[in-house]
Design a protein around this motif. Structure first.
Motif, short mmCIF file in Angstrom:
data_model
loop_
_atom_site.label_atom_id
_atom_site.label_comp_id
_atom_site.label_asym_id
_atom_site.label_seq_id
_atom_site.Cartn_x
_atom_site.Cartn_y
_atom_site.Cartn_z
N GLY A 182 37.37 33.89 25.55
CA GLY A 182 38.24 34.31 26.64
C GLY A 182 38.81 35.71 26.46
O GLY A 182 38.84 36.51 27.39
N VAL A 183 39.25 36.03 25.25
CA VAL A 183 39.88 37.34 25.02
C VAL A 183 38.88 38.48 25.12
O VAL A 183 39.26 39.64 25.28
CB VAL A 183 40.58 37.38 23.64
CG1 VAL A 183 41.75 36.42 23.60
CG2 VAL A 183 39.59 37.08 22.52
N LEU A 184 37.58 38.17 25.04
CA LEU A 184 36.55 39.21 25.15
C LEU A 184 35.87 39.20 26.51
O LEU A 184 34.81 39.81 26.69
CB LEU A 184 35.50 39.02 24.04
CG LEU A 184 36.00 39.23 22.61
CD1 LEU A 184 34.86 39.01 21.62
CD2 LEU A 184 36.59 40.63 22.44
N GLY A 185 36.48 38.50 27.48
CA GLY A 185 35.96 38.55 28.84
C GLY A 185 35.23 37.31 29.30
O GLY A 185 34.65 37.31 30.39
N GLY A 186 35.27 36.23 28.52
CA GLY A 186 34.57 35.01 28.90
C GLY A 186 35.06 34.40 30.20
O GLY A 186 34.27 33.90 31.01
N ASP A 187 36.39 34.44 30.41
CA ASP A 187 36.94 33.89 31.66
C ASP A 187 36.42 34.69 32.86
O ASP A 187 36.13 34.13 33.92
CB ASP A 187 38.47 33.92 31.62
CG ASP A 187 39.03 33.08 30.50
OD1 ASP A 187 38.38 32.09 30.12
OD2 ASP A 187 40.12 33.41 29.99
N GLN A 188 36.29 36.00 32.69
CA GLN A 188 35.75 36.83 33.77
C GLN A 188 34.29 36.48 34.04
O GLN A 188 33.85 36.46 35.20
CB GLN A 188 35.86 38.31 33.40
CG GLN A 188 37.28 38.84 33.33
CD GLN A 188 37.32 40.32 33.01
OE1 GLN A 188 36.32 41.02 33.11
NE2 GLN A 188 38.48 40.81 32.63
N GLN A 189 33.54 36.19 32.98
CA GLN A 189 32.13 35.84 33.17
C GLN A 189 31.98 34.52 33.92
O GLN A 189 31.09 34.37 34.77
CB GLN A 189 31.42 35.78 31.81
CG GLN A 189 31.24 37.14 31.17
CD GLN A 189 30.60 37.06 29.80
OE1 GLN A 189 31.02 36.28 28.95
NE2 GLN A 189 29.57 37.86 29.58
N ILE A 190 32.85 33.56 33.63
CA ILE A 190 32.82 32.30 34.38
C ILE A 190 33.21 32.56 35.84
O ILE A 190 32.62 32.01 36.77
CB ILE A 190 33.74 31.26 33.73
CG1 ILE A 190 33.13 30.81 32.39
CG2 ILE A 190 33.94 30.05 34.65
CD1 ILE A 190 33.97 29.82 31.62
N GLY A 191 34.20 33.43 36.05
CA GLY A 191 34.57 33.80 37.41
C GLY A 191 33.41 34.42 38.17
O GLY A 191 33.22 34.16 39.36
N ALA A 192 32.61 35.23 37.47
CA ALA A 192 31.45 35.85 38.12
C ALA A 192 30.43 34.79 38.52
O ALA A 192 29.82 34.88 39.60
CB ALA A 192 30.81 36.86 37.18
N LEU A 193 30.25 33.76 37.69
CA LEU A 193 29.33 32.67 38.04
C LEU A 193 29.83 31.91 39.26
O LEU A 193 29.04 31.47 40.10
CB LEU A 193 29.17 31.72 36.85
CG LEU A 193 28.44 32.27 35.62
CD1 LEU A 193 28.49 31.27 34.47
CD2 LEU A 193 26.99 32.62 35.96
N ILE A 194 31.16 31.77 39.37
CA ILE A 194 31.72 31.11 40.56
C ILE A 194 31.41 31.93 41.80
O ILE A 194 30.98 31.40 42.84
CB ILE A 194 33.25 30.93 40.41
CG1 ILE A 194 33.55 29.90 39.32
CG2 ILE A 194 33.88 30.50 41.73
CD1 ILE A 194 35.02 29.77 38.98
N SER A 195 31.59 33.24 41.72
CA SER A 195 31.35 34.10 42.88
C SER A 195 29.89 34.09 43.29
O SER A 195 29.56 34.37 44.45
CB SER A 195 31.80 35.53 42.58
OG SER A 195 30.99 36.13 41.59
#
Length: 256
Positions: A182-195
């Motif tokens: 998460g601290v290295l951007g994992g949450d953003q990557q999951i958000g991108a998969l949602i989009s």
């Protein structure tokens, strides 16, 4: 999971009918190095490591190295066996020799191009079920997964790095895709998969008592779940509710 068409797989199998057995954790393709073979995965599992730091598991039958063949240049990902596997290696020069057969080469090239487009867009699986937990909540998530192992075993799971490692180790389930921590951007990557329409539901067990260094990313992930109407659980009660709902729908995906 994305798989080659039966017709393409049959054509390539005729070109290289024999296979070799490879033990687990053996490199097949090295990122940023020249790759000169198309690899057919007949049995077992492989692990793809991407430039974005993701780890994606694929099962047989599958085709690897198609981007190097279609686009040329150095390999864009690393590939290793995730289990003992049976593979065939087809030299690119042997594939190029199919040009003399006209229609066969056109069919093979078109199908491999389709695979390239799908994989470059991130569509390795039709839908993922996302599992994320802060460190203080990982034990709760493991207990939840073990309590519903059949349910989660039927789904393609995507997790952040450390969460995925613990799930694989403590539940025995395969994690189809691991993004960064998460601290290295994992949450953003999951958000991108949602989009991109690739996530059907999210369970994110957060620690409400401690501030996180990446709180902005966590809030952004929650926001995109709300915007895209993705089922989101942030505690065990809501997680159980999502699981029961999906079970009642006979495992039908929540989003097409």
């Amino acid at each position: 999971m994305d798989q080659p068409s039966e017709e393409l797989y049959s054509i390539l199998r005729e070109i290289c009918p024999t296979g070799e057995t490879v033990s687990a954790n053996q490199p097949l393709i090295q990122m940023n190095q020249k790759n000169e073979h198309l690899i057919l995965l007949h049995e077992g599992w492989i692990r793809v490591g991407t430039r974005s730091g993701e780890s994606i598991v694929q099962e047989a039958p599958s085709i690897l190295g198609e981007i190097s063949f279609v686009a040329g240049g150095l390999a864009t990902a690393s590939v290793e066996t995730a289990s003992e596997a049976v593979i065939s290696r087809i030299p690119f020069e042997q594939l190029n020799a199919l040009k003399e057969e006209g229609q066969t080469f056109h069919q093979v090239f078109s199908e491999l191009t389709r695979l390239c487009i799908q994989r470059l867009s991130g569509a390795y699986h039709q839908h993922y079920f996302a599992l994320v937990a802060h460190d203080s909540r990982k034990a709760d998530l493991i207990t939840l997964v073990n309590s519903h192992k059949d349910f989660f075993g039927e789904r393609s799971l995507v997790t952040t790095e450390n969460t995925g490692l613990e799930i694989a180790e403590k539940t025995g389930l395969k994690v189809a895709r691991r993004v960064r921590t998460g601290v290295l951007g994992g949450d953003q990557q999951i958000g991108a998969l949602i989009s991109e329409g690739l996530i059907s539901a999210v369970i994110f067990l957060r620690d409400p008592l401690w501030a996180q260094p990446h709180s902005a990313d966590v809030n952004a992930l929650i926001r995109i779940c709300e915007l895209d109407n993705i089922p989101l659980a942030t505690n065990l009660a809501s997680a159980e509710a999502i699981i029961r709902q999906l079970e009642n729908e006979s495992h039908a995906p929540l989003r097409e």
